[in-house]
Write an enzyme that holds these catalytic residues in place. Structure first.
Site, PDB file in Angstrom:
ATOM      1  N   GLU A 243       0.842  -1.202   0.000  1.00  0.00           N
ATOM      2  CA  GLU A 243       0.000   0.000   0.000  1.00  0.00           C
ATOM      3  C   GLU A 243       0.873   1.247   0.000  1.00  0.00           C
ATOM      4  OE1 GLU A 243      -2.557   3.267   1.772  1.00  0.00           O
ATOM      5  OE2 GLU A 243      -0.719   2.430   2.553  1.00  0.00           O
ATOM      6  N   GLU A 244       1.907   1.223   0.797  1.00  0.00           N
ATOM      7  CA  GLU A 244       2.774   2.392   0.898  1.00  0.00           C
ATOM      8  C   GLU A 244       3.778   2.472  -0.250  1.00  0.00           C
ATOM      9  OE1 GLU A 244       1.999   4.592   2.958  1.00  0.00           O
ATOM     10  OE2 GLU A 244       0.744   3.455   4.316  1.00  0.00           O
TER      11      GLU A 244
ATOM     12  N   ASP B 211      -8.378   2.500   6.437  1.00  0.00           N
ATOM     13  CA  ASP B 211      -6.992   2.954   6.436  1.00  0.00           C
ATOM     14  C   ASP B 211      -6.902   3.961   7.572  1.00  0.00           C
ATOM     15  OD1 ASP B 211      -4.423   3.746   5.890  1.00  0.00           O
ATOM     16  OD2 ASP B 211      -4.793   4.295   3.820  1.00  0.00           O
TER      17      ASP B 211
ATOM     18  N   HIS C  28       3.868   7.134   9.498  1.00  0.00           N
ATOM     19  CA  HIS C  28       5.074   6.834   8.714  1.00  0.00           C
ATOM     20  C   HIS C  28       6.373   7.121   9.473  1.00  0.00           C
ATOM     21  CE1 HIS C  28       3.020   6.885   4.498  1.00  0.00           C
ATOM     22  NE2 HIS C  28       2.561   5.944   5.285  1.00  0.00           N
TER      23      HIS C  28
END
Length: 186
Positions: free
Chosen positions: A25-26, A54, A152
């Site tokens: 996904e990232e 998400d 993140h």
């Protein structure tokens, strides 16, 4: 947990339910894009809804669902996405939980489904946006602070979650999943 709850509650789906956990996904939304790319037109046409989660338990988070009909942000999902928005909105209203809509910005796995013409919607508790004073009145937390300051970052671990928000968002997901599993019409 939704699948386990449905089994324990004796919910026998009238419609096929698929649970998927995407990789990459990232790194370009590769997992979900590959899945949608492999669907035939008939399989796409038979998919009533894609429910995306998400960021479901941001530490300073909010309860939000995607603006499926485009009435708040102008970008509607494919036909049927308004129904997904309605299901989430109804859940939060019936449980007296303040919630708000959020924009489809293309930054999550729903994008491949949206581009494939499949109705999409989902839940989002926030990432690097700052919490507003109005949101603090609805959800608590700290105004001016990121919804998730560890987004993140190395501190983005299971310990960086809001357990109460996780329960509320998980219940909303279970409600929506069961609603579509048992739906007899559109």
């Amino acid at each position: 947990e939704t699948a386990r709850w449905m089994k324990e509650a004796g919910i026998e789906p009238l419609n096929r339910v698929v649970f998927a956990f995407w990789g990459a996904e990232e790194d370009g939304l590769d997992g979900s894009q590959h899945y949608v790319d492999e669907l035939s037109k008939a399989e796409k046409d038979q998919t009533a809804a894609y429910l995306n989660v998400d960021m479901g338990a941001s530490p300073n988070g909010v309860r939000s669902f995607h603006d499926g009909d485009g009435s708040d942000f102008g970008d509607a999902g494919p036909s049927g996405s308004d129904g997904i928005e309605d299901v989430f909105e109804r859940y939060f209203r019936e449980n007296a939980l303040p919630a708000e809509s959020t924009v489809f910005d293309g930054g999550s796995d729903y994008d491949a489904f949206m581009q494939g013409g499949i109705p999409v919607g989902g839940l989002f508790s926030g990432d690097v946006e700052k919490k507003s004073k109005a949101q603090v009145q609805s959800y608590g937390g700290v105004a001016g602070k990121d919804l998730d300051s560890c987004y993140h970052e190395a501190c983005d671990t299971i310990g960086n979650t809001n357990a109460d928000l996780l329960k509320e968002m998980s219940a909303a997901l279970a409600y929506a999943t069961a609603s579509y599993a048992l739906a007899t019409r559109g």
